[in-house]
Design a protein around this motif. Structure first.
Motif, PDB file in Angstrom:
ATOM      1  N   UNK A  84       0.714  -0.952  -0.310  1.00 49.87           N
ATOM      2  CA  UNK A  84       0.364  -0.046  -0.377  1.00 49.87           C
ATOM      3  C   UNK A  84       1.093   1.225   0.063  1.00 49.87           C
ATOM      4  N   UNK A  85       1.956   1.671   0.732  1.00 49.66           N
ATOM      5  CA  UNK A  85       2.280   2.518   0.849  1.00 49.66           C
ATOM      6  C   UNK A  85       3.459   2.774  -0.459  1.00 49.66           C
ATOM      7  N   UNK A  86       3.772   1.750  -1.060  1.00 54.12           N
ATOM      8  CA  UNK A  86       4.571   1.891  -2.095  1.00 54.12           C
ATOM      9  C   UNK A  86       3.964   1.518  -3.241  1.00 54.12           C
ATOM     10  N   UNK A  87       2.447   2.035  -2.943  1.00 55.61           N
ATOM     11  CA  UNK A  87       1.349   2.472  -4.524  1.00 55.61           C
ATOM     12  C   UNK A  87       1.367   3.957  -4.531  1.00 55.61           C
TER      13      UNK A  87
ATOM     14  N   UNK B 188       2.097   6.516  -6.809  1.00 63.49           N
ATOM     15  CA  UNK B 188       1.133   7.478  -7.251  1.00 63.49           C
ATOM     16  C   UNK B 188       1.522   9.263  -7.016  1.00 63.49           C
ATOM     17  N   UNK B 189       2.251   9.243  -6.463  1.00 63.41           N
ATOM     18  CA  UNK B 189       2.505  10.408  -5.905  1.00 63.41           C
ATOM     19  C   UNK B 189       3.840  10.900  -7.262  1.00 63.41           C
TER      20      UNK B 189
ATOM     21  N   UNK C 201      -2.381   3.958  -9.783  1.00 62.22           N
ATOM     22  CA  UNK C 201      -1.605   3.539  -8.794  1.00 62.22           C
ATOM     23  C   UNK C 201      -2.437   3.969  -7.558  1.00 62.22           C
ATOM     24  N   UNK C 202      -3.127   4.810  -7.780  1.00 58.58           N
ATOM     25  CA  UNK C 202      -4.209   5.364  -6.264  1.00 58.58           C
ATOM     26  C   UNK C 202      -5.539   4.644  -6.167  1.00 58.58           C
ATOM     27  N   UNK C 203      -5.842   4.208  -7.598  1.00 60.35           N
ATOM     28  CA  UNK C 203      -7.129   2.614  -7.919  1.00 60.35           C
ATOM     29  C   UNK C 203      -6.850   1.949  -6.928  1.00 60.35           C
ATOM     30  N   UNK C 204      -5.163   1.104  -7.140  1.00 63.42           N
ATOM     31  CA  UNK C 204      -4.847  -0.013  -6.265  1.00 63.42           C
ATOM     32  C   UNK C 204      -5.245   0.136  -5.277  1.00 63.42           C
ATOM     33  N   UNK C 205      -4.373   1.493  -4.553  1.00 64.13           N
ATOM     34  CA  UNK C 205      -4.268   1.595  -3.152  1.00 64.13           C
ATOM     35  C   UNK C 205      -6.003   1.398  -2.753  1.00 64.13           C
ATOM     36  N   UNK C 206      -7.153   2.013  -3.513  1.00 65.28           N
ATOM     37  CA  UNK C 206      -8.469   1.867  -2.819  1.00 65.28           C
ATOM     38  C   UNK C 206      -8.378   0.550  -3.581  1.00 65.28           C
ATOM     39  N   UNK C 207      -8.305   0.025  -4.228  1.00 67.05           N
ATOM     40  CA  UNK C 207      -8.892  -1.573  -4.241  1.00 67.05           C
ATOM     41  C   UNK C 207      -8.239  -2.943  -3.140  1.00 67.05           C
ATOM     42  N   UNK C 208      -7.592  -2.462  -2.980  1.00 69.97           N
ATOM     43  CA  UNK C 208      -6.418  -3.718  -2.100  1.00 69.97           C
ATOM     44  C   UNK C 208      -6.974  -3.599  -0.996  1.00 69.97           C
TER      45      UNK C 208
ATOM     46  N   UNK D 219      -5.592  -6.939  -9.296  1.00 70.67           N
ATOM     47  CA  UNK D 219      -5.233  -6.021  -8.864  1.00 70.67           C
ATOM     48  C   UNK D 219      -3.550  -5.311  -9.384  1.00 70.67           C
ATOM     49  N   UNK D 220      -2.859  -6.883  -8.590  1.00 69.25           N
ATOM     50  CA  UNK D 220      -1.539  -6.385  -8.766  1.00 69.25           C
ATOM     51  C   UNK D 220      -0.862  -7.072 -10.003  1.00 69.25           C
ATOM     52  N   UNK D 221      -1.809  -7.699 -11.057  1.00 70.61           N
ATOM     53  CA  UNK D 221      -1.371  -8.055 -12.038  1.00 70.61           C
ATOM     54  C   UNK D 221      -1.792  -6.949 -13.334  1.00 70.61           C
TER      55      UNK D 221
END
Length: 433
Positions: free
Chosen positions: A43-46, A50-51, A64-71, A94-96
Motif C-alpha cells: 500500500x505505501x509503495x503504491x 502515484x505521487x 496507483x491510487x486506484x490500486x490503493x483503493x481496491x487493495x 489488482x497487482x497484475x
C-alpha cells in the motif's frame, strides 16, 4: 513508551490477525496472515508511486491510487467475510493489471520505465498461495498482459511525459527490484528444499534405527526392499526362553515405574550379552526373555553360542554378578531343531519363530527349576562334548509326553578355547562389556 520496533511488530501482528477464524488450522492462519501483510506492505509503495508520477506530469499515477483503493477495500472486506479465496483473487488481479496497464499511456516498455515488471508479483503470489498449477496460469496471464500493454503503448502513439533520467532510473530500479524478488523467492525455495531434504534424511535415519531395534538387520533390509510377508525355514537352530522366578507376586507390591525399571535393567544386560555372542533377541513377554541362535543367519555352532549366553545370564544374576543386586532368579530352557522364522502383518512388525522346537524350548523353561538351565536331548547331543551336562531324568512335558532332559552346568575346563572365556561349573559371574 514503546520503541519504534515494538510498535512496528505490534502493528504487523495486528494486521496478521485480520480475517483470522478460530476454526482455521495452523497452515490457513499462516497463509491469511502472510497475504494481508504483503498487501499492507504494498500500500505505501503504491502511494509513493502515484505521487511521483503525478508530480512528473504523468496522469497514469491515478492507476496507483486506484490500486490503493481496491487493495484497501479488499482487506476491509476480508476482515468482515473471512473469505481468503476472495481476498487472494482481488489482490492477484489488482497487482497484475495495475502496473502492466499503466504502461499504455506511458508509451510502452521503455517509456514507462518497465513498471509493468511489477505484475510478476501476481503469478508469484499465486504460486505461493495457490500452488504450481495456479502459478503457471497466472504467469501466462502476466506475460500476455505485459506484452499486450507494452505493444499497445507503442502502437497507439502515446508520448511519455516522464523525463529521460527518471525513466532510465525507474527501468534500472524495476529490473533490479524485480530480479531481487525472484532471486529471494528462489533462494527461500532452495533453503526450504535443503531443510526438507535434511529433515527427510534425519527421519529416514531415525526410522531405520527404530526398524533395526525391532528387526534383525538382514530382515530389515529385505522388508525395505520388498514389503511383503517374510518367512524362512531353518533346519538347525536353537531357542532359549528365560523367565524370572516368582516375579509376578514380587511386582505386586512395587510401584509401576520400579517394575519397569527393574525389567529394563535386567533385559538390557541380557541384550548386551546376546550382542556379545552374535545372537538374535526375539522378544520379551512380560518377565520372559526369548533368544534364538542360527537365525536369521545360519551358524553351525548355534547350540554352543546359546549355551554360553545362558551360562552368562545365570551367572550375572548370582551374588556379585552384573545384575546380582536385583536379587532375582532365572529359570532357563533351551531346545534345538528346525524352525520357521519371519515377519507377518503390516503394523507393529515382529520377527518371530514358530515350530515344535520353539514350543518345546518354552516347555523346558516353564517346567524347569529355578537357577537351572534345562536342555532337551536334541540340544544335549550338540553340547555334551564341550559342556558339562547333568541328567535330570525323565519328566512329563505338557503336549509332548515323557521327555528326557539335562541341566547345563558349565563348560568343560579341558574344552578347546575358541576365543570365548571359559565358564566352568563354579565360574565367577560374567560381566557385560
Amino acid at each position: 513508551m514503546r520503541s519504534l520496533r515494538e510498535l512496528i511488530d505490534a502493528t504487523l501482528a495486528r494486521l496478521a490477525e485480520i480475517g483470522a477464524d478460530p476454526d482455521d488450522d495452523e497452515e490457513t492462519r499462516l497463509q491469511k496472515g502472510l497475504l494481508v501483510l504483503i498487501a499492507a506492505l504494498i500500500l505505501p509503495i503504491s502511494v509513493v508511486w502515484g505521487v511521483l508520477y503525478f508530480a512528473l506530469g504523468a496522469q497514469s499515477g491515478l492507476v496507483a491510487f486506484l490500486y490503493f483503493g481496491v487493495s484497501l477495500a479488499s482487506i476491509a472486506l476480508f476482515a468482515r467475510t473471512h473469505r481468503f479465496d476472495l481476498l487472494l483473487r482481488i489482490q492477484l488481479v489488482a497487482i497484475l493489471l495495475s502496473p502492466t496497464l499503466s504502461m499504455i499511456p506511458l508509451a510502452g516498455f521503455i517509456g514507462s520505465g518497465g513498471v509493468g515488471l511489477w505484475g510478476v508479483m501476481a503469478p508469484l503470489g499465486a504460486l505461493v498461495f495457490g500452488g504450481t498449477r495456479d502459478g503457471i496460469r497466472w504467469y501466462v496471464a502476466f506475460v500476455l498482459v505485459l506484452l499486450v500493454s507494452g505493444i499497445a503503448g507503442l502502437l497507439l502513439g502515446f508520448q511519455s511525459p516522464l523525463p529521460a533520467w527518471f525513466t532510465n532510473l525507474m527501468l534500472g530500479l524495476n529490473i533490479s527490484v524485480g530480479g531481487t524478488m525472484v532471486f529471494t523467492l528462489l533462494a527461500l525455495f532452495a533453503k526450504q528444499r535443503e531443510d526438507a531434504l535434511g529433515a527427510l534424511r534425519r527421519e529416514q535415519e531415525r526410522a531405520e534405527g527404530l526398524l533395526l531395534n525391532i528387526l534383525p538387520a538382514s530382515i530389515a533390509e529385505r522388508l525395505k526392499s520388498s514389503p511383503k510377508t517374510i518367512a524362512d525355514q531353518f533346519s538347525a537352530a536353537s531357542v532359549l526362553f528365560a523367565d524370572v522366578v516368582d516375579f509376578t507376586p514380587r511386582s505386586e507390591n512395587l510401584p509401576p515405574a520400579e517394575v519397569v525399571g527393574l525389567l529394563d535393567r535386567l533385559f538390557s544386560h541380557f541384550d548386551t550379552l546376546a550382542e556379545r555372542y552374535g545372537l538374535e533377541k526375539i522378544k520379551t513377554i512380560g518377565d520372559a526373555y526369548m533368544v534364538a541362535s542360527g537365525v536369521p543367519i545360519p551358524q553351525p555352532d548355534h547350540a554352543r553360542a546359546l549355551a554360553l549366553l545362558a551360562l552368562d545370564m545365570v551367572a550375572s544374576m548370582a551374588p556379585g554378578g552384573a545384575v546380582g543386586d536385583l536379587d532375582l532368579e532365572l529359570r532357563v530352557g533351551i531346545n534345538s531343531g528346525p524352525v520357521v522364522a519371519g515377519v507377518i502383518g503390516r503394523k507393529r512388525f515382529l520377527y518371530d519363530l514358530w515350530g515344535d522346537a520353539v514350543n518345546t524350548a518354552s516347555r523346558m523353561e516353564s517346567q524347569g527349576t529355578p537357577g537351572d538351565i534345562q536342555l532337551t536331548r536334541a540340544t544335549y547331543e550338540l553340547l555334551k562334548d564341550e559342556f558339562v551336562c547333568e541328567p535330570r531324568g525323565t519328566i512329563r512335558v505338557k503336549g509332548k509326553g515323557e521327555m528326557e532332559t539335562w541341566y547345563l552346568v558349565g563348560r568343560r575346563v579341558e574344552a578347546p578355547d575358541r576365543g570365548e572365556p571359559l565358564v566352568a561349573p563354579a565360574a565367577a559371574p560374567a560381566e557385560a562389556g
